[in-house]
Design a protein around this motif. Structure first.
Motif, PDB file in Angstrom:
ATOM      1  N   ILE A  83      -4.228  -8.794   8.631  1.00 53.35           N
ATOM      2  CA  ILE A  83      -4.170  -7.331   8.563  1.00 53.35           C
ATOM      3  C   ILE A  83      -3.584  -6.782   9.863  1.00 53.35           C
ATOM      4  N   ALA A  84      -2.664  -5.829   9.738  1.00 51.53           N
ATOM      5  CA  ALA A  84      -2.089  -5.182  10.919  1.00 51.53           C
ATOM      6  C   ALA A  84      -2.400  -3.695  10.893  1.00 51.53           C
ATOM      7  N   ILE A  85      -2.701  -3.157  12.068  1.00 54.79           N
ATOM      8  CA  ILE A  85      -2.911  -1.714  12.214  1.00 54.79           C
ATOM      9  C   ILE A  85      -1.714  -1.130  12.943  1.00 54.79           C
ATOM     10  N   ILE A  86      -1.101  -0.099  12.363  1.00 53.50           N
ATOM     11  CA  ILE A  86       0.045   0.557  13.003  1.00 53.50           C
ATOM     12  C   ILE A  86      -0.440   1.772  13.784  1.00 53.50           C
ATOM     13  N   ALA A  87      -0.325   1.681  15.118  1.00 46.58           N
ATOM     14  CA  ALA A  87      -0.686   2.810  15.972  1.00 46.58           C
ATOM     15  C   ALA A  87       0.525   3.167  16.840  1.00 46.58           C
ATOM     16  N   ALA A  88       1.695   2.877  16.310  1.00 50.47           N
ATOM     17  CA  ALA A  88       2.957   3.073  17.040  1.00 50.47           C
ATOM     18  C   ALA A  88       3.492   4.480  16.784  1.00 50.47           C
TER      19      ALA A  88
ATOM     20  N   LYS B  54     -16.504 -12.722   5.239  1.00 48.58           N
ATOM     21  CA  LYS B  54     -15.648 -13.604   6.031  1.00 48.58           C
ATOM     22  C   LYS B  54     -15.069 -12.811   7.184  1.00 48.58           C
ATOM     23  N   ARG B  55     -14.594 -13.523   8.198  1.00 47.39           N
ATOM     24  CA  ARG B  55     -14.022 -12.872   9.361  1.00 47.39           C
ATOM     25  C   ARG B  55     -12.542 -12.589   9.111  1.00 47.39           C
ATOM     26  N   TRP B  56     -12.107 -11.377   9.416  1.00 50.59           N
ATOM     27  CA  TRP B  56     -10.702 -11.009   9.247  1.00 50.59           C
ATOM     28  C   TRP B  56     -10.047 -10.875  10.609  1.00 50.59           C
ATOM     29  N   ASN B  57      -8.925 -11.558  10.765  1.00 48.38           N
ATOM     30  CA  ASN B  57      -8.182 -11.391  12.006  1.00 48.38           C
ATOM     31  C   ASN B  57      -7.169 -10.257  11.844  1.00 48.38           C
ATOM     32  N   VAL B  58      -7.199  -9.351  12.822  1.00 48.38           N
ATOM     33  CA  VAL B  58      -6.436  -8.112  12.750  1.00 48.38           C
ATOM     34  C   VAL B  58      -5.596  -7.985  14.019  1.00 48.38           C
ATOM     35  N   CYS B  59      -4.389  -7.426  13.897  1.00 43.35           N
ATOM     36  CA  CYS B  59      -3.626  -7.095  15.106  1.00 43.35           C
ATOM     37  C   CYS B  59      -3.374  -5.592  15.147  1.00 43.35           C
ATOM     38  N   ILE B  60      -3.226  -5.073  16.352  1.00 42.03           N
ATOM     39  CA  ILE B  60      -2.891  -3.658  16.528  1.00 42.03           C
ATOM     40  C   ILE B  60      -1.476  -3.564  17.080  1.00 42.03           C
TER      41      ILE B  60
ATOM     42  N   GLY C 245      -0.543   2.517  22.784  1.00 40.96           N
ATOM     43  CA  GLY C 245      -0.697   3.827  23.420  1.00 40.96           C
ATOM     44  C   GLY C 245      -2.156   4.233  23.366  1.00 40.96           C
ATOM     45  N   ASN C 246      -2.411   5.534  23.432  1.00 37.98           N
ATOM     46  CA  ASN C 246      -3.792   6.015  23.414  1.00 37.98           C
ATOM     47  C   ASN C 246      -4.525   5.629  22.140  1.00 37.98           C
ATOM     48  N   LEU C 247      -3.853   5.803  21.002  1.00 35.32           N
ATOM     49  CA  LEU C 247      -4.534   5.512  19.740  1.00 35.32           C
ATOM     50  C   LEU C 247      -4.831   4.014  19.606  1.00 35.32           C
ATOM     51  N   GLY C 248      -3.841   3.181  19.901  1.00 34.56           N
ATOM     52  CA  GLY C 248      -4.043   1.725  19.833  1.00 34.56           C
ATOM     53  C   GLY C 248      -5.171   1.288  20.761  1.00 34.56           C
ATOM     54  N   SER C 249      -5.189   1.860  21.964  1.00 29.51           N
ATOM     55  CA  SER C 249      -6.240   1.503  22.921  1.00 29.51           C
ATOM     56  C   SER C 249      -7.604   1.954  22.420  1.00 29.51           C
ATOM     57  N   ALA C 250      -7.648   3.143  21.814  1.00 30.29           N
ATOM     58  CA  ALA C 250      -8.915   3.635  21.268  1.00 30.29           C
ATOM     59  C   ALA C 250      -9.397   2.725  20.137  1.00 30.29           C
ATOM     60  N   LEU C 251      -8.491   2.292  19.289  1.00 28.75           N
ATOM     61  CA  LEU C 251      -8.871   1.413  18.177  1.00 28.75           C
ATOM     62  C   LEU C 251      -9.335   0.062  18.689  1.00 28.75           C
ATOM     63  N   LEU C 252      -8.674  -0.430  19.741  1.00 27.74           N
ATOM     64  CA  LEU C 252      -9.072  -1.716  20.330  1.00 27.74           C
ATOM     65  C   LEU C 252     -10.499  -1.640  20.868  1.00 27.74           C
TER      66      LEU C 252
ATOM     67  N   ALA D  95      -5.018  -9.841  18.401  1.00 23.37           N
ATOM     68  CA  ALA D  95      -3.820  -9.673  19.231  1.00 23.37           C
ATOM     69  C   ALA D  95      -3.351  -8.225  19.150  1.00 23.37           C
ATOM     70  N   CYS D  96      -2.606  -7.811  20.195  1.00 21.99           N
ATOM     71  CA  CYS D  96      -1.970  -6.497  20.173  1.00 21.99           C
ATOM     72  C   CYS D  96      -0.482  -6.695  20.427  1.00 21.99           C
TER      73      CYS D  96
END
Lengths: 207, 207
Positions: A147-152, A81-87, A91-98, A112-113
């Motif tokens: 799901i949320a990714i913390i790149a803060a 299934k498709r998972w919707n994720v936010c970042i 910063g640099n890490l968030g942009s790299a993950l995106l 979304a970010c």
């Protein structure tokens, strides 16, 4: 039935990657457990023990069907299934993950970010809008983000996590090198970018 | 003696992180294996089995001395010496890794960066100079760099790795989602940023 360990699940994702590559590059539709384990530099026993948790795969003398094992593992990992994720944190890490190609291929959809910087918000990056933290509840609901990714930065991470929890996020992947607190209903995993480097220093230190 | 597995080494770095945190936050100088394993959400058996590879730690009824176990694990992982590391690719990921606080704390010293972009080279970022690929041999030798991190785009990664190999690099940590080829004398580890996300999708998919 005994539950698979965290390490087994991590190896399952390695198997998935290898099978995805093999299905594109290899002419034969099957691979032996020895062949697959060699691709990954693990023992065939380990591979068989890991797969054993999830049922019967492959046939003696024939090996695994690359496509069917790939699909089965993808399903086991919940990637059918498709998972919707936010970042959170652009910063640099968030942009790299995106920009990371590995996510979309696997049904992981960055929808979304979020960032606290007024200069970044309501702008788009890689086609995805960066929202202020105040919009979190609205966006997480409307985009069905689970799901949320913390790149803060370290000092902002817990505040963001508290907000995510209040938005009923189900799971959090944390890249900030800080210990975060979440209620038991929220699944938290921490990524330590130096772990793999320690693996190298360990091997380089061996006599 | 049986050699510790890759997963044991990865868990050793988790133990190290936890002990480093405990040594700063906990009043008591000791911790039980149950206490330490709870910090990390693993079983006490797993912890004992992992440590067993490296000798006798802790005392029955007393537990582990936080400081001495921390120092011992640091030594096991080769972190009692300083490692010079270079980052290849100064995009978002390379910049994020350069800024990552977790490295320097662990004797991992980023001493140089490399990039192909003429607009980036010979500039400094976070106090570290970005060199062109042509300077690689000179810089790797003069700065005694033993480990390289690949944060370059997929299509450039193998060329950079070939160059690193010709500069006698000892170990490579690859963040590019592509399979790289190195000779046996060079130790290669790949980091897949989606592995931990798969762990979350797996758990969220469980009934």
């Amino acid at each position: 039935m005994k539950k698979p360990s965290r390490d087994t699940i991590s190896r399952m994702s390695l198997y998935l990657r290898a099978l995805q590559e093999l299905s594109q590059t290899q002419a034969s539709p099957t691979i032996s457990s020895l062949g697959l384990s060699r691709e990954l530099n693990i023992s065939p026993d380990q591979l068989r023990r890991d797969l054993w948790y999830f049922g019967q795969f492959g046939r003696r003398g024939v090996g695994y069907s690359i496509d069917s094992l790939k699909n089965k593992i993808s399903e086991i990992l919940g990637l059918n299934k498709r998972w919707n994720v936010c970042i959170c944190g652009m910063g640099n890490l968030g942009s790299a993950l995106l920009a990371y190609k590995g996510f979309k291929e696997q049904n992981l959809n960055i929808s979304a970010c979020f960032d606290a910087d007024p200069k970044k918000i309501y702008k788009k990056k890689g086609g995805i809008t960066i929202y202020p933290l105040e919009d979190m509840k609205k966006i997480i609901r409307s985009s069905r983000i689970e799901i949320a990714i913390i790149a803060a930065p370290v000092n902002a991470a817990q505040t963001i996590v508290d907000r995510l929890v209040s938005c009923d996020i189900k799971a959090i992947l944390n890249f900030a090198p800080v210990k975060l607190v979440v209620p038991p209903k929220v699944k938290l995993r921490n990524v330590d970018l130096s772990t793999e480097l320690f693996n190298l220093t360990y091997f380089l230190s061996q006599p």
